[in-house]
Design an enzyme around this catalytic site. Structure first.
Site, short mmCIF file in Angstrom:
data_model
loop_
_atom_site.label_atom_id
_atom_site.label_comp_id
_atom_site.label_asym_id
_atom_site.label_seq_id
_atom_site.Cartn_x
_atom_site.Cartn_y
_atom_site.Cartn_z
N SER A 1 0.82 -1.20 0.00
CA SER A 1 0.00 0.00 0.00
C SER A 1 0.86 1.25 0.00
CB SER A 1 -0.97 -0.01 1.18
OG SER A 1 -0.34 -0.45 2.34
N HIS B 1 -3.13 -3.12 -5.77
CA HIS B 1 -3.47 -2.61 -4.44
C HIS B 1 -4.95 -2.82 -4.17
CE1 HIS B 1 -3.96 0.95 -1.49
NE2 HIS B 1 -3.61 -0.13 -0.85
N GLU C 1 -6.38 -0.54 -7.15
CA GLU C 1 -5.44 0.34 -7.85
C GLU C 1 -4.39 -0.56 -8.50
OE1 GLU C 1 -5.36 4.54 -5.33
OE2 GLU C 1 -4.08 2.92 -4.65
N ASN D 1 -4.65 6.66 -1.01
CA ASN D 1 -4.06 6.90 0.31
C ASN D 1 -3.39 8.27 0.37
OD1 ASN D 1 -4.94 4.54 1.38
ND2 ASN D 1 -3.00 3.45 1.20
P1 NAI Z 1 -0.99 -9.36 7.86
O1 NAI Z 1 0.03 -9.12 8.90
O2 NAI Z 1 -2.41 -9.61 8.28
O3 NAI Z 1 -0.55 -10.62 6.99
C1 NAI Z 1 0.72 -10.85 6.49
C2 NAI Z 1 0.90 -12.35 6.35
O4 NAI Z 1 2.03 -12.62 5.54
C3 NAI Z 1 1.14 -13.06 7.68
O5 NAI Z 1 0.17 -14.07 7.85
C4 NAI Z 1 2.52 -13.67 7.52
O6 NAI Z 1 2.68 -14.93 8.16
C5 NAI Z 1 2.66 -13.79 6.03
N1 NAI Z 1 4.04 -13.78 5.57
C6 NAI Z 1 5.07 -12.98 5.94
N2 NAI Z 1 6.18 -13.29 5.25
C7 NAI Z 1 5.87 -14.29 4.42
C8 NAI Z 1 6.59 -15.04 3.45
N3 NAI Z 1 7.86 -14.81 3.23
N4 NAI Z 1 5.95 -16.01 2.79
C9 NAI Z 1 4.64 -16.25 3.02
N5 NAI Z 1 3.91 -15.58 3.93
C10 NAI Z 1 4.51 -14.61 4.60
O7 NAI Z 1 -0.89 -8.16 6.85
P2 NAI Z 1 -2.01 -7.59 5.85
O8 NAI Z 1 -2.81 -6.57 6.54
O9 NAI Z 1 -2.68 -8.73 5.20
O10 NAI Z 1 -1.10 -6.81 4.79
C11 NAI Z 1 -0.39 -7.47 3.78
C12 NAI Z 1 0.02 -6.48 2.73
O11 NAI Z 1 -1.14 -5.86 2.21
C13 NAI Z 1 0.90 -5.35 3.22
O12 NAI Z 1 1.81 -5.03 2.21
C14 NAI Z 1 -0.08 -4.21 3.43
O13 NAI Z 1 0.52 -2.95 3.34
C15 NAI Z 1 -1.01 -4.43 2.27
N6 NAI Z 1 -2.34 -3.86 2.43
C16 NAI Z 1 -3.02 -3.96 3.61
C17 NAI Z 1 -4.29 -3.39 3.74
C18 NAI Z 1 -5.05 -3.55 5.01
O14 NAI Z 1 -6.07 -2.86 5.17
N7 NAI Z 1 -4.66 -4.41 5.92
C19 NAI Z 1 -4.91 -2.67 2.62
C20 NAI Z 1 -4.14 -2.68 1.41
C21 NAI Z 1 -2.90 -3.23 1.34
#
Ligand code: NAI
Length: 693
Positions: A408, A429, A441, A479
């Site tokens: 993001s 995104h 996006e 954002n």
């Molecule tokens: P989260 O912390 O809920 O999930 C991340 C997951 O990735 C964890 O379950 C972790 O175990 C896993 N992970 C980490 N390294 C890994 C690897 N090497 N291989 C496989 N799995 C791995 O985070 P979330 O909120 O899902 O965010 C993920 C991405 O999405 C980030 O880049 C965030 O900026 C982006 N994003 C998040 C939004 C939100 O509202 N939460 C909205 C838009 C984008």
């Protein structure tokens, strides 16, 4: 050669009329002409005893909004009186056999048929009021006769679509038919031809003694809500006519209201949004997109799960990768429970849920993605972590696979540089919850090839989401604009305005949620971490001091029970009694501010930043920015978006207001009018002219 918009086929004594105007069988003028001609032929042809009306893939998504700009939408033969009127006069039964969508004019057409039948996955609804219109081809008169006044009112005012199972329950369709639905339609048409007089909804007597009281109540509730559209209010008038007047008079009133609405501001915005949608995601040169048959998702947290669900819903198999077996199991369980919820809410059938789960594979081996066409990465928001994932993906995936990141805020180019194929790296995104939010996006890096971009856009469209292309830049489109909006809200706190007053003013104006309530929902710690990461080397902005303070106290919002508000129990919100003390220290000058002034400050902060986003080419067109804000951030649809809204106010006026702000509030660095805004205001031009023409 002109395409055939309606194909006629004779099967025995049944004429099958198939609407064929891809992709969704819009009832544009040529289609209406072909349909009327086909109905007349069937009525005249002595060899035909009954008719089945159906659509290729979809029944029909209704009117072509684009036609309303050139007058063709209201030209003969109209659906309103001519075609539905002809159906009313026909002596042979016409059965609507519905697969896919029957929406708006599509459903109105089906309602004018003598009976309806649908497949189990069909969706039926009258979404016009959500688009600034109202049903204008008998929908407000026939639907209450089919399913009762209260139900029809609620469906018309919410614009919500019904599943086939619901319509069967309500008596709107006679049965759910297996595919091909035409076969079941033929059997029904035969039965109708053999039975007595043809059933017509227009003949159903309305027996609703409480109708007027109920509709008056509905109108009063609508009038209290800031988001109410003229279309909704007019629809209530037409529904009142349905309950109190003979059918033909009700129909006449409906048409008069519909025509009046047509030249209203609401309808103009609706047309703008429609054209904006149509233009979004257009890739210059339109290279041929690659076909995506299977997808990998890396990271099974909040976003990864939602993204996997979105692909599964589009029948695209997903392999999801997590770091450990436990996390992989948790991701699978999370996805399964979302599907169960969808079943319990009757959004999908148990079979469909099972089929989606069967198309999901969860593992801990990135190597398992060796045959994926597209991989979407959704691991932690950390550049090094993402680059490492991309380095491995580059090694294990097919050479032609596309690698996308859901970052993001990070630089797609830096992520792409970790691979040997930066031209096949793109940002996707998604918004949270990714299986629900209608916007993505699509972020184009400097090296992203047009074909990669076109493929990403197409895959988003397959998810039934709107793809908007953004160039790399801090916060992309949405954002970045929201950041300035929230920053302005923080500025207002320094001017002595309370968070409650700001939220209330913006919500009454029409934002889905005020900025402080949003912060408490998302978690104040998330932008706090982002600020900390970004502030390296930068002077901290004084307006954020109060937000930082809340986080230092652990007041993260709903998840910690306290933020800008208190959350004593789930679903309960109260004032945070300790906040005024903190705010008092923060206030620079106490300035009384009306709700209108609060709205001007926050919304024009968005407009000013949106202007910069357009000027810098982060978004290709004003309507793309407006779409992002309406579909992704709760900007009120009836105002079109921050740029359309400014155009409507008049850019010279907007500029004047902004200049006044610069003098009034100690925020010297904030209110520099964007050069594009200054230029357009000077030329008496607008941001959105290209889309409105
Ligand atoms: P989260 O912390 O809920 O999930 C991340 C997951 O990735 C964890 O379950 C972790 O175990 C896993 N992970 C980490 N390294 C890994 C690897 N090497 N291989 C496989 N799995 C791995 O985070 P979330 O909120 O899902 O965010 C993920 C991405 O999405 C980030 O880049 C965030 O900026 C982006 N994003 C998040 C939004 C939100 O509202 N939460 C909205 C838009 C984008």
């Amino acid at each position: 050669m002109k395409p055939t918009r309606v194909r006629t086929e004779l099967r025995g004594a049944v004429a099958i009329l198939t609407l064929d105007n891809p992709p969704v069988n819009c009832l544009d003028r040529p289609t209406r002409q072909a349909l009327l001609a086909a109905l007349e032929d069937a009525e005249r042809n002595a060899a035909v005893t009954s008719v089945v009306l159906t659509g290729a893939r979809n029944f029909s998504a209704g009117a072509d909004l684009g036609e309303f700009d050139n007058g063709e939408g209201l030209a003969e033969p109209t659906l309103h009186l001519t075609i539905t009127g002809y159906l009313d006069r026909m002596t042979k039964p016409v059965v609507a056999a519905i697969a896919g969508a029957a929406l708006g004019g599509g459903l109105e057409l089906a309602l004018a048929c003598h009976a309806r039948i649908a497949t189990s996955t069909a969706t039926l609804g009258l979404p016009e009021t959500t688009l600034g219109f109202m049903p204008g081809a008998g929908g407000t008169q026939r639907l209450p006769r089919a399913i009762g006044l209260e139900r029809a009112t609620s469906l018309i005012l919410s614009g919500q679509a019904m599943t086939a199972a619901q319509t069967l329950d309500y008596g709107l369709i006679s049965e759910i038919g297996a595919e091909p639905v035409v076969d079941a339609g033929m059997a029904l048409a035969d039965r109708l031809a053999a039975a007595g007089p043809l059933p017509r909804l227009r003949d159903v007597a309305m027996d609703e003694p409480l109708a007027e009281g109920y509709l008056a109540f509905a109108r009063r509730s609508l009038e209290k809500r800031p988001t109410t559209t003229t279309g909704q209010l007019y629809a209530v008038r037409a529904l009142t006519a349905a309950a109190t007047m003979p059918f033909d008079q009700g129909l006449e009133l409906e048409l008069r209201l519909f025509r009046e609405l047509f030249s209203s501001d609401d309808a103009r915005v609706a047309r703008y949004r429609f054209l904006a949608e149509r233009q979004a995601g257009r890739v210059p040169g339109a290279p041929h997109p690659l076909t995506v048959r299977s997808v990998g998702v890396v990271g099974g947290g909040t976003m990864g799960r939602g993204i996997a669900l979105a692909f599964l819903a589009a029948s695209i198999p997903v392999r999801l990768i997590e770091t450990t077996d436990d996390r992989a199991d948790a991701a699978r369980a999370g996805i399964a429970s979302e599907l169960e919820r969808a079943v319990s809410r009757k959004r999908i059938s148990a079979d469909e849920s099972a089929a989606r789960l069967a198309s999901l594979d969860v593992s801990t081996e990135l190597e398992g993605l060796s045959d994926a066409d597209l991989v979407v990465e959704a691991v932690f928001e950390d550049l090094a972590a993402k680059r490492e994932v991309f380095r491995v993906l580059d090694a294990v995936t097919r050479a032609d696979a596309i690698l996308a990141t859901n970052t993001s805020s990070l630089d797609v180019d830096q992520i792409g540089a970790a691979t040997s194929r930066p031209s096949q790296v793109v940002g996707l995104h998604f918004f949270s919850p990714a299986n629900v939010m209608p916007l993505v996006e699509v972020v184009q890096g400097v090296n992203t090839s047009p074909q990669t971009l076109a493929t990403a856009v197409k895959v988003v469209a397959r998810l039934r989401k709107t793809p908007v292309i953004a160039q790399v830049g801090d916060g992309f489109i949405g954002n970045r604009i929201m950041d300035q909006y929230v920053r302005q809200a923080m500025q207002l706190l320094r001017a002595g305005v309370t968070p409650e007053a700001i939220d209330r003013a913006l919500e009454r104006w029409g934002m889905a949620m005020g900025p402080f309530r949003v912060l408490d929902l998302v978690g104040n710690d998330i932008p706090w971490q982002a600020r900390k990461a970004r502030a390296l080397g930068e002077t901290a902005r004084p307006e954020w001091a109060i937000a930082d303070k809340l986080c230092e106290l652990g007041w993260f919002g709903q998840k910690s029970g306290r933020g800008w508000y208190d959350y004593p129990a789930p679903g309960r919100t109260e004032s945070n009694s300790e906040l005024p003390g903190l705010l008092a220290e923060h206030v620079q000058l106490s300035q009384a501010m009306t709700p209108e002034e609060i709205v001007d400050h926050c919304i024009l902060a968005m407009t000013n930043e949106a202007s910069a986003v357009l000027r810098e080419g982060i978004a290709a067109r004003a309507s793309d920015i407006d779409l992002v804000m309406v579909k992704g951030y709760g900007f009120p649809a009836r105002f079109g978006g921050p740029l359309y809204y400014a155009d409507e106010l008049g850019l010279d006026r907007v500029l004047l207001v902004i200049r006044r702000f610069a003098e009034a509030i100690p925020s010297d660095f904030f209110w520099t009018p964007d050069p594009l805004l200054v230029e357009l205001a000077g030329n008496r031009n607008t941001f959105t002219r290209g889309t409105q023409s």
